[in-house]
Design a protein around this motif. Structure first.
Motif, mmCIF file in Angstrom:
data_model
loop_
_atom_site.group_PDB
_atom_site.id
_atom_site.type_symbol
_atom_site.label_atom_id
_atom_site.label_comp_id
_atom_site.label_asym_id
_atom_site.label_seq_id
_atom_site.Cartn_x
_atom_site.Cartn_y
_atom_site.Cartn_z
ATOM 1 N N ASN A 92 -6.483 7.514 -8.493
ATOM 2 C CA ASN A 92 -5.607 6.351 -8.713
ATOM 3 C C ASN A 92 -5.277 5.649 -7.400
ATOM 4 O OD1 ASN A 92 -5.567 6.805 -11.402
ATOM 5 N ND2 ASN A 92 -3.501 7.695 -11.461
ATOM 6 N N VAL A 93 -4.968 6.445 -6.379
ATOM 7 C CA VAL A 93 -4.637 5.868 -5.077
ATOM 8 C C VAL A 93 -5.825 5.053 -4.563
ATOM 9 C CG1 VAL A 93 -4.292 6.437 -2.645
ATOM 10 C CG2 VAL A 93 -2.862 7.512 -4.373
ATOM 11 N N THR A 98 -6.414 10.847 3.790
ATOM 12 C CA THR A 98 -7.005 10.316 2.553
ATOM 13 C C THR A 98 -6.789 11.244 1.370
ATOM 14 O OG1 THR A 98 -9.087 11.229 3.339
ATOM 15 C CG2 THR A 98 -8.790 8.853 3.586
ATOM 16 N N ASP A 99 -6.588 12.510 1.617
ATOM 17 C CA ASP A 99 -6.336 13.439 0.513
ATOM 18 C C ASP A 99 -4.832 13.508 0.241
ATOM 19 O OD1 ASP A 99 -6.260 15.441 -1.358
ATOM 20 O OD2 ASP A 99 -7.577 16.802 -0.259
ATOM 21 N N VAL A 100 -4.357 12.526 -0.527
ATOM 22 C CA VAL A 100 -2.917 12.425 -0.783
ATOM 23 C C VAL A 100 -2.408 13.642 -1.559
ATOM 24 C CG1 VAL A 100 -1.125 11.012 -1.855
ATOM 25 C CG2 VAL A 100 -3.036 9.916 -0.711
ATOM 26 N N ALA A 101 -3.259 14.165 -2.436
ATOM 27 C CA ALA A 101 -2.860 15.343 -3.220
ATOM 28 C C ALA A 101 -2.610 16.539 -2.298
ATOM 29 C CB ALA A 101 -3.928 15.683 -4.247
ATOM 30 N N LEU A 110 -5.916 -3.756 -4.151
ATOM 31 C CA LEU A 110 -4.978 -4.454 -3.281
ATOM 32 C C LEU A 110 -5.718 -5.249 -2.207
ATOM 33 C CD1 LEU A 110 -1.854 -4.506 -2.890
ATOM 34 C CD2 LEU A 110 -2.165 -2.719 -1.187
ATOM 35 N N GLN A 124 -6.719 13.156 -10.251
ATOM 36 C CA GLN A 124 -6.178 11.920 -10.811
ATOM 37 C C GLN A 124 -5.402 11.143 -9.750
ATOM 38 O OE1 GLN A 124 -3.466 12.683 -14.066
ATOM 39 N NE2 GLN A 124 -5.156 12.333 -15.499
ATOM 40 N N LEU A 125 -4.552 11.856 -9.030
ATOM 41 C CA LEU A 125 -3.727 11.235 -7.995
ATOM 42 C C LEU A 125 -4.613 10.545 -6.954
ATOM 43 C CD1 LEU A 125 -1.203 10.767 -6.182
ATOM 44 C CD2 LEU A 125 -1.373 13.138 -5.471
ATOM 45 N N ASN A 126 -5.560 11.251 -6.416
ATOM 46 C CA ASN A 126 -6.407 10.670 -5.373
ATOM 47 C C ASN A 126 -7.268 9.529 -5.900
ATOM 48 O OD1 ASN A 126 -5.395 12.249 -3.347
ATOM 49 N ND2 ASN A 126 -7.013 13.789 -3.435
ATOM 50 N N ILE A 169 2.244 1.808 -3.574
ATOM 51 C CA ILE A 169 1.255 2.379 -4.487
ATOM 52 C C ILE A 169 1.174 3.885 -4.304
ATOM 53 C CG2 ILE A 169 -1.232 2.568 -4.893
ATOM 54 C CD1 ILE A 169 -1.374 -0.495 -4.408
ATOM 55 N N VAL A 170 1.033 4.297 -3.071
ATOM 56 C CA VAL A 170 0.878 5.728 -2.817
ATOM 57 C C VAL A 170 2.160 6.476 -3.174
ATOM 58 C CG1 VAL A 170 0.509 7.469 -1.013
ATOM 59 C CG2 VAL A 170 -0.927 5.443 -1.088
ATOM 60 N N GLU A 219 2.278 6.957 -7.002
ATOM 61 C CA GLU A 219 1.323 7.964 -7.474
ATOM 62 C C GLU A 219 1.773 9.373 -7.082
ATOM 63 O OE1 GLU A 219 -1.082 7.454 -9.555
ATOM 64 O OE2 GLU A 219 -0.802 5.287 -9.559
ATOM 65 N N LYS A 228 -6.304 1.821 -6.783
ATOM 66 C CA LYS A 228 -5.263 0.793 -6.643
ATOM 67 C C LYS A 228 -5.237 0.185 -5.240
ATOM 68 C CE LYS A 228 -2.462 2.484 -10.409
ATOM 69 N NZ LYS A 228 -1.195 3.080 -10.879
ATOM 70 N N LEU A 229 -5.515 1.003 -4.232
ATOM 71 C CA LEU A 229 -5.551 0.453 -2.871
ATOM 72 C C LEU A 229 -6.744 -0.482 -2.710
ATOM 73 C CD1 LEU A 229 -4.575 3.430 -0.517
ATOM 74 C CD2 LEU A 229 -3.176 1.467 -1.188
ATOM 75 N N TYR A 231 2.759 12.469 -9.648
ATOM 76 C CA TYR A 231 2.178 13.813 -9.511
ATOM 77 C C TYR A 231 3.275 14.869 -9.373
ATOM 78 C CZ TYR A 231 -0.386 17.676 -7.273
ATOM 79 O OH TYR A 231 -0.913 18.901 -6.941
ATOM 80 N N ARG A 257 -4.395 16.598 -9.414
ATOM 81 C CA ARG A 257 -4.724 16.292 -8.021
ATOM 82 C C ARG A 257 -5.802 15.228 -7.933
ATOM 83 N NH1 ARG A 257 -5.169 21.973 -7.017
ATOM 84 N NH2 ARG A 257 -3.202 22.580 -6.085
ATOM 85 N N ASP A 306 0.832 -1.213 0.000
ATOM 86 C CA ASP A 306 0.000 0.000 0.000
ATOM 87 C C ASP A 306 0.865 1.261 0.000
ATOM 88 O OD1 ASP A 306 0.786 -0.667 2.619
ATOM 89 O OD2 ASP A 306 -0.915 0.373 3.531
#
Lengths: 108, 101, 118
Positions: free
Chosen positions: C108-109, B75-78, C116, C104-106, B29-30, B33, C112-113, B37, C102, B26
């Motif tokens: 995709n995450v 949860t907001d990875v961006a 998994l 797109q990134l969230n 993956i992050v 991504e 894909k998670l 970005y 932005r 996990d």
């Protein structure tokens, strides 16, 4: 309380400075401290970006120490510049909160 | 992808990738991504600082404590990425400034 | 004015002609600020200039009100016209490439998670 993200912006850095100022500590412990304080939405990532900025701006002293689990941990302590920044933060906070209280009480 | 070309081929980059591969799935993956970005946004920290290796340090710590990746990043990875590069100017900005002159 | 051509092609739309006329009625410092706002707004708009119209209208309206009040343009906009423009565009829901990345990134995450976890 949740949904405080927007309102906390700009003040979290001061909170982190305060926590580090009490004793040398590391990222996860700082997150936990903030969570326990009632800021449930604060995650490690938030704290990490703040620590990165503090380090870049020369406000903290960073020491790597071995950890029982996993890789060495970065421990953070305030240096003189950090202590000055913390004092400034509390001065500003005092000013803002007193002005907002005045507004709320219907004063000038 | 100019930045990647510069870094790639260097031993450092290979060592970096090996560290990424050692992370739990996990986290991998992050990380991937986020890297994608960040290469698009193009902050100068990407080549001049240690932004990416710092992320791996951070992820290694999170993984070692047994937490899931989103618990660590939110949860907001961006938003996490944007916070990371808040003080770093991007190549697009530098270009716009020079073009605007 | 070069940026007008950039924004609209040579085909000035009726709305934009009206905006230009309104802008010309403003004091010189306001006109200069307006020019900057438009050039900063441009990256946020589509190439037709369609998305820009309501945003530009709102910005121009603000400038008209402020100049009528006798405020200096600096009092109204501060130093960061780029930031002001970005906030304007964002407030009106205009999307930049970066916003798309932005999302797109969230996305995709999340995707894909989830895979998994299967």
């Amino acid at each position: 309380m949740e949904d405080l993200t927007e309102m906390l912006k700009g003040t979290l850095e001061g909170c982190v400075l305060e926590i580090i100022g009490r004793e040398e500590t590391y990222g996860y412990a700082i997150t936990r401290r903030l969570n326990d304080l009632g800021f449930a939405d604060v995650v490690d990532g938030t704290v990490y970006t703040i620590l990165l900025r503090l380090e870049r701006n020369g406000l903290v002293q960073v020491t790597k120490r071995p950890s029982e689990v996993g890789p060495p941990r970065k421990f953070y302590a305030l240096n003189d510049a950090g202590r000055a920044e913390l004092a400034t933060f509390w001065t500003k906070w005092q000013y803002v909160s007193s002005r907002i209280d005045t507004l709320k009480e219907g004063g000038a | 992808m100019g930045i990647q070309d510069i870094i790639e081929g260097k031993k450092q980059w290979r060592a970096h990738l090996a560290r990424v591969k050692a992370l739990p799935p996990d986290y991998q993956i992050v990380y991937q991504e986020m890297q994608r970005y960040l290469f698009k946004v193009g902050p100068i920290d990407l080549v001049e600082g240690n932004l990416l290796s710092g992320i791996v340090d951070f992820f290694e710590e999170g993984a070692a404590s047994g937490r899931g990746v989103l618990e660590v990043t939110g949860t907001d990875v961006a938003a996490f990425c944007d916070d990371l590069i808040k003080d770093s100017r991007t190549y697009a900005e530098i270009y716009q400034e020079s073009a605007g002159r | 004015m070069k940026f007008w051509e950039t924004i609209t092609g040579n085909d000035l739309t009726r709305e934009w002609k009206v905006f230009e006329a309104r802008a010309q009625a403003l004091p010189a410092d306001y006109q200069a600020a307006w020019g900057q706002i438009v050039s900063h707004l441009f990256p946020y708009g589509s190439f037709t200039g369609r998305n820009l119209t309501p945003i530009a209208d709102a910005a121009l309206g603000l400038l008209e009100e402020a100049s009528a009040d006798g405020q200096s343009v600096h009092d109204v906009l501060g130093d960061d016209i780029a930031g002001f423009s970005a906030a304007l565009a964002g407030g009106a829901g205009a999307r930049t490439y970066r916003d798309r990345w932005r999302e797109q990134l969230n996305r995709n995450v999340a995707r894909k998670l989830a895979r998994l976890g299967d």
